[in-house]
Motif scaffolding. Structure first.
Motif, mmCIF file in Angstrom:
data_model
loop_
_atom_site.group_PDB
_atom_site.id
_atom_site.type_symbol
_atom_site.label_atom_id
_atom_site.label_comp_id
_atom_site.label_asym_id
_atom_site.label_seq_id
_atom_site.Cartn_x
_atom_site.Cartn_y
_atom_site.Cartn_z
ATOM 1 N N GLY A 12 0.839 -1.517 0.091
ATOM 2 C CA GLY A 12 0.047 0.202 -0.176
ATOM 3 C C GLY A 12 0.701 1.250 0.026
ATOM 4 O O GLY A 12 0.537 2.572 -0.717
ATOM 5 N N ILE A 13 2.096 1.224 0.968
ATOM 6 C CA ILE A 13 3.317 2.083 0.642
ATOM 7 C C ILE A 13 3.216 2.987 -0.651
ATOM 8 O O ILE A 13 3.619 3.626 -0.881
ATOM 9 N N VAL A 14 4.062 0.912 -1.432
ATOM 10 C CA VAL A 14 5.001 1.686 -2.242
ATOM 11 C C VAL A 14 3.883 2.073 -3.899
ATOM 12 O O VAL A 14 4.315 2.745 -4.065
ATOM 13 N N VAL A 15 2.955 1.673 -3.075
ATOM 14 C CA VAL A 15 1.834 2.202 -4.434
ATOM 15 C C VAL A 15 1.121 3.816 -3.827
ATOM 16 O O VAL A 15 1.727 4.167 -5.014
ATOM 17 N N THR A 16 1.085 3.806 -2.833
ATOM 18 C CA THR A 16 0.808 5.009 -2.888
ATOM 19 C C THR A 16 1.854 6.070 -3.156
ATOM 20 O O THR A 16 1.508 7.158 -3.755
ATOM 21 N N LEU A 17 3.281 5.877 -3.210
ATOM 22 C CA LEU A 17 3.874 6.597 -3.585
ATOM 23 C C LEU A 17 4.427 6.483 -5.078
ATOM 24 O O LEU A 17 5.543 7.230 -5.525
ATOM 25 N N GLY A 18 4.408 5.492 -5.613
ATOM 26 C CA GLY A 18 4.745 5.123 -6.867
ATOM 27 C C GLY A 18 3.930 6.198 -8.290
ATOM 28 O O GLY A 18 3.595 6.226 -9.353
ATOM 29 N N ILE A 74 8.927 15.604 -0.060
ATOM 30 C CA ILE A 74 8.570 16.601 0.330
ATOM 31 C C ILE A 74 9.294 16.219 1.662
ATOM 32 O O ILE A 74 8.918 17.434 2.137
ATOM 33 N N GLY A 75 9.262 14.792 1.622
ATOM 34 C CA GLY A 75 10.261 15.058 3.065
ATOM 35 C C GLY A 75 11.815 15.146 2.938
ATOM 36 O O GLY A 75 12.651 14.325 2.510
ATOM 37 N N TYR A 76 12.363 16.100 3.781
ATOM 38 C CA TYR A 76 13.499 16.894 3.424
ATOM 39 C C TYR A 76 14.535 18.051 4.235
ATOM 40 O O TYR A 76 12.921 18.786 4.613
ATOM 41 N N TYR A 107 13.847 11.989 2.093
ATOM 42 C CA TYR A 107 12.570 10.738 2.707
ATOM 43 C C TYR A 107 11.346 10.102 2.353
ATOM 44 O O TYR A 107 10.813 9.617 2.235
ATOM 45 N N SER A 108 10.660 11.608 1.569
ATOM 46 C CA SER A 108 9.449 11.035 1.217
ATOM 47 C C SER A 108 9.523 12.109 -0.245
ATOM 48 O O SER A 108 9.987 13.492 0.001
#
Length: 111
Positions: A12-18, A74-76, A107-108
């Motif tokens: 779920g995390i991989v799909v969301t970030l992809g 966004i995560g830096y 990080y994201s």
């Protein structure tokens, strides 16, 4: 069972970030006669692998659909680092403000 649940959470995390940011536009009949205008430039009908502003698009007489080829960081460390868009690589370089030759950790990202 716990292993399967962990697998689902990770996927779920991989799909969301992809996912890339996508948009589409429907054309009225006769509106698109020579191709699609994307950021002020006319592109021919068909699949467009990469526009000048780093989008992958599909252009027809009835619809334009595009998705970004990049993800926005966004995560830096925003206090000490800057995100600079690189049109050559269609990606953001996140570099130190006081020394742009040094990269910062990211990080994201979002699409």
């Amino acid at each position: 069972m716990k292993g399967f649940l962990a697998f689902l959470v990770v996927m779920g995390i991989v799909v969301t970030l992809g996912d890339a940011y996508c948009f589409s536009e429907a054309y009225k009949p006769g509106q698109a006669t020579k191709g699609c205008f994307i950021d002020g430039k006319l592109y021919p009908f068909g699949e467009i692998e990469r526009t000048e502003n780093c989008h992958r698009c599909s252009c027809s007489q009835t619809r334009l659909s595009c998705c970004t080829l990049f993800h926005t960081p966004i995560g830096y460390d925003k206090e000490n680092c800057d995100a600079v868009f690189n049109k050559e690589t269609c990606d953001y370089d996140v570099v130190q403000k006081n020394d742009p030759s040094k990269e910062c950790s990211v990080y994201s990202r979002v699409g």
